[in-house]
Write a protein that holds these residues in place. Structure first.
Motif, PDB file in Angstrom:
ATOM      1  N   LEU A   1       0.868  -1.170   0.000  1.00 34.32           N
ATOM      2  CA  LEU A   1       0.000   0.000   0.000  1.00 34.32           C
ATOM      3  C   LEU A   1       0.910   1.227   0.000  1.00 34.32           C
ATOM      4  CD1 LEU A   1      -2.959   0.928   0.171  1.00 34.32           C
ATOM      5  CD2 LEU A   1      -2.792   0.822   2.650  1.00 34.32           C
ATOM      6  N   VAL A   2       0.895   1.982  -1.077  1.00 27.44           N
ATOM      7  CA  VAL A   2       1.804   3.124  -1.176  1.00 27.44           C
ATOM      8  C   VAL A   2       1.024   4.424  -1.297  1.00 27.44           C
ATOM      9  CG1 VAL A   2       3.645   1.798  -2.253  1.00 27.44           C
ATOM     10  CG2 VAL A   2       2.022   3.002  -3.695  1.00 27.44           C
ATOM     11  N   GLY A   3       1.686   5.490  -0.930  1.00 24.58           N
ATOM     12  CA  GLY A   3       1.077   6.811  -1.025  1.00 24.58           C
ATOM     13  C   GLY A   3       1.939   7.768  -0.240  1.00 24.58           C
ATOM     14  N   GLU A   4       1.666   9.066  -0.406  1.00 22.78           N
ATOM     15  CA  GLU A   4       2.472  10.059   0.304  1.00 22.78           C
ATOM     16  C   GLU A   4       1.860  10.332   1.668  1.00 22.78           C
ATOM     17  OE1 GLU A   4       4.283  13.075  -2.570  1.00 22.78           O
ATOM     18  OE2 GLU A   4       2.332  12.635  -3.407  1.00 22.78           O
ATOM     19  N   SER A   5       2.537  11.167   2.458  1.00 26.48           N
ATOM     20  CA  SER A   5       1.972  11.475   3.762  1.00 26.48           C
ATOM     21  C   SER A   5       0.615  12.148   3.564  1.00 26.48           C
ATOM     22  CB  SER A   5       2.909  12.375   4.570  1.00 26.48           C
ATOM     23  OG  SER A   5       3.486  13.348   3.753  1.00 26.48           O
ATOM     24  N   GLY A   6      -0.338  11.765   4.396  1.00 24.23           N
ATOM     25  CA  GLY A   6      -1.679  12.320   4.267  1.00 24.23           C
ATOM     26  C   GLY A   6      -2.566  11.551   3.314  1.00 24.23           C
ATOM     27  N   SER A   7      -2.039  10.479   2.716  1.00 25.01           N
ATOM     28  CA  SER A   7      -2.869   9.730   1.769  1.00 25.01           C
ATOM     29  C   SER A   7      -3.842   8.806   2.500  1.00 25.01           C
ATOM     30  CB  SER A   7      -1.987   8.905   0.831  1.00 25.01           C
ATOM     31  OG  SER A   7      -1.256   7.946   1.563  1.00 25.01           O
ATOM     32  N   GLY A   8      -3.590   8.554   3.767  1.00 26.99           N
ATOM     33  CA  GLY A   8      -4.487   7.693   4.539  1.00 26.99           C
ATOM     34  C   GLY A   8      -4.024   6.250   4.601  1.00 26.99           C
ATOM     35  N   LYS A   9      -2.786   5.964   4.162  1.00 24.52           N
ATOM     36  CA  LYS A   9      -2.351   4.566   4.121  1.00 24.52           C
ATOM     37  C   LYS A   9      -2.140   3.994   5.523  1.00 24.52           C
ATOM     38  CE  LYS A   9       2.528   5.667   3.067  1.00 24.52           C
ATOM     39  NZ  LYS A   9       2.492   7.084   3.487  1.00 24.52           N
ATOM     40  N   SER A  10      -1.544   4.763   6.422  1.00 19.04           N
ATOM     41  CA  SER A  10      -1.359   4.268   7.787  1.00 19.04           C
ATOM     42  C   SER A  10      -2.685   4.158   8.516  1.00 19.04           C
ATOM     43  CB  SER A  10      -0.442   5.198   8.582  1.00 19.04           C
ATOM     44  OG  SER A  10       0.873   5.077   8.118  1.00 19.04           O
ATOM     45  N   THR A  11      -3.569   5.137   8.298  1.00 22.97           N
ATOM     46  CA  THR A  11      -4.897   5.079   8.914  1.00 22.97           C
ATOM     47  C   THR A  11      -5.610   3.811   8.472  1.00 22.97           C
ATOM     48  OG1 THR A  11      -4.953   7.481   8.853  1.00 22.97           O
ATOM     49  CG2 THR A  11      -7.036   6.366   9.279  1.00 22.97           C
ATOM     50  N   THR A  12      -5.515   3.484   7.185  1.00 20.74           N
ATOM     51  CA  THR A  12      -6.141   2.268   6.680  1.00 20.74           C
ATOM     52  C   THR A  12      -5.618   1.048   7.432  1.00 20.74           C
ATOM     53  OG1 THR A  12      -6.366   3.265   4.499  1.00 20.74           O
ATOM     54  CG2 THR A  12      -6.507   0.870   4.606  1.00 20.74           C
ATOM     55  N   GLY A  13      -4.304   0.967   7.611  1.00 22.37           N
ATOM     56  CA  GLY A  13      -3.721  -0.160   8.329  1.00 22.37           C
ATOM     57  C   GLY A  13      -4.259  -0.279   9.741  1.00 22.37           C
ATOM     58  N   ARG A  14      -4.360   0.853  10.408  1.00 22.07           N
ATOM     59  CA  ARG A  14      -4.845   0.828  11.791  1.00 22.07           C
ATOM     60  C   ARG A  14      -6.331   0.501  11.885  1.00 22.07           C
ATOM     61  NH1 ARG A  14      -0.694   4.486  14.907  1.00 22.07           N
ATOM     62  NH2 ARG A  14       1.017   3.859  13.576  1.00 22.07           N
ATOM     63  N   LEU A  15      -7.087   0.931  10.870  1.00 20.56           N
ATOM     64  CA  LEU A  15      -8.521   0.621  10.866  1.00 20.56           C
ATOM     65  C   LEU A  15      -8.758  -0.879  10.767  1.00 20.56           C
ATOM     66  CD1 LEU A  15      -9.897   3.384   8.446  1.00 20.56           C
ATOM     67  CD2 LEU A  15     -10.306   3.218  10.907  1.00 20.56           C
ATOM     68  N   LEU A  16      -7.912  -1.566  10.006  1.00 20.99           N
ATOM     69  CA  LEU A  16      -8.103  -3.003   9.806  1.00 20.99           C
ATOM     70  C   LEU A  16      -8.072  -3.740  11.136  1.00 20.99           C
ATOM     71  CD1 LEU A  16      -5.928  -3.837   6.670  1.00 20.99           C
ATOM     72  CD2 LEU A  16      -8.318  -3.152   6.798  1.00 20.99           C
ATOM     73  N   LEU A  17      -7.162  -3.312  12.020  1.00 23.66           N
ATOM     74  CA  LEU A  17      -7.038  -3.966  13.325  1.00 23.66           C
ATOM     75  C   LEU A  17      -7.952  -3.333  14.369  1.00 23.66           C
ATOM     76  CD1 LEU A  17      -4.288  -4.726  11.862  1.00 23.66           C
ATOM     77  CD2 LEU A  17      -3.380  -4.991  14.146  1.00 23.66           C
ATOM     78  N   ARG A  18      -8.705  -2.359  13.933  1.00 23.95           N
ATOM     79  CA  ARG A  18      -9.553  -1.560  14.814  1.00 23.95           C
ATOM     80  C   ARG A  18      -8.757  -0.945  15.965  1.00 23.95           C
ATOM     81  NH1 ARG A  18     -15.060  -4.348  16.228  1.00 23.95           N
ATOM     82  NH2 ARG A  18     -15.161  -2.504  17.556  1.00 23.95           N
ATOM     83  N   LEU A  19      -7.526  -0.545  15.639  1.00 25.58           N
ATOM     84  CA  LEU A  19      -6.761   0.253  16.602  1.00 25.58           C
ATOM     85  C   LEU A  19      -7.391   1.629  16.666  1.00 25.58           C
ATOM     86  CD1 LEU A  19      -3.107  -0.755  15.759  1.00 25.58           C
ATOM     87  CD2 LEU A  19      -4.534  -1.529  17.639  1.00 25.58           C
ATOM     88  N   ILE A  20      -7.985   2.042  15.553  1.00 25.30           N
ATOM     89  CA  ILE A  20      -8.909   3.171  15.565  1.00 25.30           C
ATOM     90  C   ILE A  20     -10.199   2.673  14.927  1.00 25.30           C
ATOM     91  CG2 ILE A  20      -7.330   5.141  15.644  1.00 25.30           C
ATOM     92  CD1 ILE A  20      -7.204   5.168  12.674  1.00 25.30           C
TER      93      ILE A  20
END
Lengths: 340, 365
Positions: free
Chosen positions: B66-85
């Motif tokens: 999963l690639v993208g620049e800062s602010g693209s939402g890639k890390s948020t997506t990762g955390r959502l999968l585990l419901r860390l958020i």
């Protein structure tokens, strides 16, 4: 990259603009001394770009900051660094201030921490200009506006009145570059200037630096860990490992035929060097810490070509006939390729 | 000189979801809206759509980059999968089971199957805990396992990541960055997860140690069949490590497909720009190739552009791009791309963008 044939003004037109010889830097803390930069030598030609590459702890940043007196007082600097005939090592603080930001400028990795948050961008630019050139505020403001336009900031007059926080990361780095170049330096020290930026912004900044170099004819000492950046902006490269220069060469020679095993290891560990599906090549082990630098070859512990002799005595930096420089006793017998 | 450090033949590519087998992970229309609060009363004044309608599948044993620049939402997506958020919309199914409805013990049970490796191994490991406790904690938390049994398991895990029993009683500070990241990987493996979300796992590491960790992750996939969501901004590493690549821009996936196709023959103008922006370690290539330099900064996710979010920076933007958001359409290579160039005007219909732009991307290897 190609550069103009108009190197910065006077000085010796044939010799290097900056010649660093046996530069060493030690830090003393708790009665222990760590020599983090050990007899580093390199030269920067007028109007050209020398890349200094190395990993964290290699001493690449410390050696470049030592040149302009930006190290803390605990640092002991020895050796020589001649800039346009002037000796930089041992200069008084006052002399350093005169040269810094004027003939030699520095840009850093993190543009937010290098700009003062409580002054407007215009304020910081004009201060840098008037400190060295004098003149009226009005002239300085005109020059500041010209610089912002030069580094590609839209509506420069309006933005002069704004504070650093109002600029994005890429725009802040442009402001930093404007600040560094406002006095038309002959040497720009760029310490990882694009590492904190996104890749699309990085390519904007690299392109900008190259354009400005063409226009203003300054030399650049480009400190980076990114070999892709080296290939894209540098003329020559100096590789540092554990406080020492291990190799210096033109980038074409370096990327085609590295002469030091560490350089070869680095180039081969890039994902580009092996087809997809193959395992990435790696350099086993880790960089030693300064207090445990071996007195013999510092890379021997990780080197696939190491022999007994490598760990017996200090390895001299050897100047080769073709102008390349390498620190390895086996460089004559080893034939290295950037790709495995 | 050719050296003998073990080149292996590539592993057989695992089944992509297109093969019809049920995916391990199925994400549909995933959404995360963060409220922006201001003032004394912390009133909500605006919303950031950090992840805005993201859909993808990951097959068993697959590596999705999963690639993208800062602010693209890639890390948020990762955390959502585990419901860390917590997601604010959409669905996440692991082996057909909806994760968004789970709570308490059920959620904990599912988390055994999904683990995370973070970017910075200097802050993701407790500096006061010995390795035995860091890696063994999952056994204690999930099974209340006695220490002796735990330590035996930990040693096995350490051996899997290239460390050994002698490291058991050491503390994180005694390890280098690459070794710390190995410890983090060992911890993630403890409960034999089916999916590991690795958020920029090598970005904080030195270049000579990055490949150690990339190889380790590839080995684990080959040996243990664990699937991986590999989040990173360095495209050459993602390309090397992944079976498929998804490219994110401002909260949405703009292109997804086979890693070679997306890297070498991108169909979306943003993928093309992102890939061409990364300098390659070859001066000859750098001198001769055409590079796309994107104008301007990524827009703020607070106030995203209308229509296609990429249109203000896009060299190929048409009238329709500022009005209508493009729907994902299939590419000829079997991926998906969300771009009007493929459906409106002089249409590309799933062909690589290079046929129109003339931009070629240097082949690796």
């Amino acid at each position: 990259m190609s550069t103009p044939s108009t190197p910065g003004a006077a000085g010796a037109p044939t010799g290097p603009l900056l010649e660093v010889t046996d530069l060493s830097v030690s830090f003393t803390a708790h009665k222990q001394t760590a020599k983090v930069v050990d007899q580093v030598s390199f030269a920067v030609q007028p109007g050209k770009t020398l890349g200094i590459v190395g990993e964290s702890g290699s001493g690449k940043t410390v050696s470049s900051l030592a040149l302009v007196g930006l190290l803390p007082r605990t640092a002991t600097i020895t050796g020589s660094a001649r800039f346009a005939g002037q000796e930089l090592v041992g200069m008084t603080t006052r002399q350093q201030r005169e040269i810094r930001g004027n003939d030699i400028s520095v840009i850093f990795q993190e543009p937010m921490t290098s700009l003062d948050p409580v002054f407007t961008v215009g304020n910081q630019l004009t201060e840098a200009y008037r400190n060295h050139q004098g003149g009226s505020k009005k002239d300085a403001m005109a020059r500041a506006e010209e610089m912002l336009r030069l580094v590609g900031i839209p509506e420069p007059r309006k933005r002069l009145a704004e504070y650093p926080h109002a600029f994005s990361g890429g725009m802040r780095q442009r402001v930093m570059i404007a600040l560094a170049l406002i006095n038309s330096p002959r040497l720009l020290i760029a310490d990882e200037p694009t590492t904190a930026l996104d890749v699309t912004i990085q390519s904007q900044i690299l392109e900008l630096l190259q354009e400005l170099q063409q226009e203003m004819g300054m030399a650049i000492l480009f400190v980076t860990h990114d070999l892709g950046v080296v290939a894209s902006v540098c003329d020559e490269v100096s590789v540092m490992y554990a406080g020492q220069v291990v190799e210096q060469a033109s980038i074409d020679e370096f990327f085609a035929h590295p002469r030091h095993p560490y350089s070869e290891g680095l180039l081969r560990s890039m994902p580009h060097s092996v087809p997809k599906g193959e395992r990435l090549r790696m350099i086993p082990g880790t960089v030693p810490i300064p207090s445990r630098f071996p007195t013999s070859c510092r890379f021997a512990g990780r080197c696939p070509y190491a022999q007994e002799a490598c760990s017996a005595a200090p390895i001299p930096l050897e100047q080769l006939d073709d102008g390349r420089v390498v620190r390895c006793i086996r460089h004559r017998e080893l034939v290295m390729e950037a790709r495995p | 000189m050719t050296d003998a450090n073990g080149a292996t033949t590539p592993a057989a590519p695992p089944a992509t979801p297109a093969d019809g087998a049920a995916p391990l992970l199925r994400v549909r229309d995933l959404e995360k809206v963060f409220p922006i609060k201001k003032g004394l009363l912390r009133r909500t004044v605006a919303h950031v759509r950090a992840v805005d309608g993201v859909s993808f599948d990951i097959a068993r044993g697959e590596v999705l980059g999963l690639v993208g620049e800062s602010g693209s939402g890639k890390s948020t997506t990762g955390r959502l999968l585990l419901r860390l958020i917590e997601p604010t919309g959409g669905s996440i199914e692991l082996e057909g089971k909806e994760l968004r409805d789970l709570e308490g013990e059920d959620l904990r049970a599912v988390r055994r199957d999904m683990q995370m490796v973070f970017q910075d191994p200097y802050s993701s490991l407790d500096p006061l805990a010995p390795v035995a406790d860091i890696v063994g904690e999952p056994f204690q938390v999930h099974f209340n396992m006695p220490r002796k049994e735990r330590d035996e398991k930990v040693v096995k895990l350490l051996e899997q990541v290239g460390l050994s029993a002698q490291h058991l009683r050491r503390f994180p500070a005694e390890f280098s960055g690459g070794q710390r990241q190995r410890i983090a990987v060992a911890r993630a493996l403890a409960l034999e997860p089916k999916l590991i979300v690795a958020d920029e796992p090598v970005s904080a590491l030195d270049m000579s140690t990055q490949s150690q960790v990339v190889n380790l992750l590839s080995d684990l996939r080959d040996r243990l069949g664990v699937a991986l969501l590999f989040i990173a901004h360095d495209l050459s590493i993602v390309h090397h490590a992944s079976d498929r690549i998804a490219v994110m821009y401002l909260g949405g996936i703009v292109e997804v497909g086979d890693a070679d196709d997306v890297y070498s023959r991108p169909c979306h103008p943003y993928s093309e720009a992102l890939i061409s922006a990364a300098p390659v370690p070859d001066p000859e290539v750098e001198r001769t190739r055409r590079r796309i330099v994107l104008e301007g900064d990524p827009p703020s996710p607070l106030d995203p552009p209308s229509g296609c979010r990429y249109h203000p920076r896009c060299a190929y933007a048409m009238d329709i791009c500022s009005q209508v958001a493009p729907e994902p359409t299939p590419t000829l290579a079997g991926g998906e791309v969300a771009c009007h160039l493929h459906t409106s005007g002089p249409t590309l219909a799933g062909r690589p963008l290079a046929e129109m732009s003339g931009v070629t991307i240097p082949e690796p290897g």
